[in-house]
Design a protein around this motif. Structure first.
Motif, PDB file in Angstrom:
ATOM      1  N   GLU A 148      22.268   4.032 -14.793  1.00  0.00           N
ATOM      2  CA  GLU A 148      21.773   5.074 -14.357  1.00  0.00           C
ATOM      3  C   GLU A 148      22.480   5.496 -12.961  1.00  0.00           C
ATOM      4  N   ILE A 149      22.479   6.743 -12.795  1.00  0.00           N
ATOM      5  CA  ILE A 149      23.167   7.003 -11.513  1.00  0.00           C
ATOM      6  C   ILE A 149      22.416   6.512 -10.534  1.00  0.00           C
ATOM      7  N   ASP A 171      20.983   3.957  -9.997  1.00  0.00           N
ATOM      8  CA  ASP A 171      21.167   2.385  -9.726  1.00  0.00           C
ATOM      9  C   ASP A 171      22.517   1.848  -9.400  1.00  0.00           C
ATOM     10  N   SER A 209      21.257  14.115  -5.124  1.00  0.00           N
ATOM     11  CA  SER A 209      20.869  12.669  -5.571  1.00  0.00           C
ATOM     12  C   SER A 209      21.023  11.583  -4.406  1.00  0.00           C
TER      13      SER A 209
END
Length: 310
Positions: free
Chosen positions: A23-24, A26, A103
């Motif tokens: 996942e981005i 992580d 993010s």
């Protein structure tokens, strides 16, 4: 649409740092390619760079030139933005980069010709509500209003940036390595105090002095994007590029510059563009780009406490 080839799906890719399926949130950095070179005005071939670079990273290590290792730095190869419709590709890239910046994930883009930096910078602009800086390392300024009738050409990258809401003036841009200028760019610079260090300046003043000045100016911005056109290097070090210009930066100058800028500025993303493998059988340009990439990631790893010094 993002597509992953066999190398993008391998953990051995990107010096063994790739984490397929992660996942981005992580990972420490995302990397993606834009294999598009339809914005060139001279010679093509840069569309082949992302996949060729991937294929040549499982034979290298996550190591800086000072022998610092960063094996715990986690990277996600998102793949390539493939397609034939430029408007669709650019829209997808802009949306994706906007999401990455929102993010807080650092990212690297591999081009493609320099036109592919346009949607990346637009994505950053859409994600932020404050001015940001752009460091443009290149033989050319890419400030043409259009080139050969194309306002989205590789020669119009930063002219398009100046139209963005968070690029509030020419002071948001800093150019390094310039040694060629188009007639309309020359007219554009009149009555404007552009921040430019030509390759002659880099030799005459010294690359450390150039880095000092760039850092001082770009510290006005809490976030900075860096775009590196491989033709900033002298063709002796990177002949495989569409519009080479004699008298460019040496490999030593480029390495020192990248090390200083990444260590002292908050560079949230960077790209390496205009590597054209078909124009250089030795692939020297590709290897130059690969090494510059390892130095940038090494600095990011160091900021996260993930660089183990020799």
């Amino acid at each position: 649409m993002l597509k992953q080839n066999e190398h993008a799906k391998k953990s051995a890719t990107w010096f063994g740092l790739n984490t397929p399926g992660a996942e981005i949130a992580d990972v420490d950095a995302v990397i993606f390619g834009i294999p598009y070179d339809g914005g060139v005005s001279y010679r093509g071939g840069a569309a082949q760079a992302p996949d060729l670079l991937r294929a040549n990273t499982d034979h290298a290590t996550p190591c800086t030139e000072r022998l610092g290792f960063y094996r715990d730095f986690r990277v996600l190869d998102a793949g390539n933005f493939d397609g034939t419709d430029r408007d669709e590709i650019f829209a997808e890239v802009q949306e994706y980069v906007e999401a990455l910046v929102r993010s807080g994930v650092r990212f690297t883009m591999i081009g493609g010709d320099h036109s592919v930096t346009i949607p990346v910078e637009r994505g950053i602009n859409a994600a932020l509500d404050e001015p940001f800086g752009i460091i443009h390392i290149d033989a050319h300024m890419d400030l043409s209003y259009e080139l050969e009738g194309d306002p989205l050409s590789h020669g119009s990258t930063e002219q398009r940036a100046l139209e963005m809401s968070n690029i509030t003036s020419e002071k948001n841009l800093y150019f390094i390595g310039i040694r060629s200028i188009e007639p309309d760019e020359f007219e554009f610079h009149i009555d404007r105090n552009l921040q430019v260090k030509t390759s002659w300046d880099c030799y005459k003043e010294g690359i450390e002095s150039v880095a000092d000045d760039c850092i001082a100016k770009m510290r006005n911005f809490s976030r900075v994007y860096l775009t590196f056109d491989i033709d900033a290097l002298d063709p002796a070090y990177a002949a495989g590029t569409g519009t080479p210009q004699f008298g460019g930066l040496t490999s030593r100058m480029a390495m020192t510059l990248i090390q200083r800028l990444f260590a002292e500025l908050n560079i949230i993303g960077f790209d390496i563009v205009e590597i054209a493998p078909p124009l250089d059988d030795s692939l020297a340009s590709m290897y130059a780009g690969r090494k510059l990439l390892t130095e940038g990631w090494g600095a990011w790893a160091d900021s996260l406490g993930k660089l183990v010094r020799f």
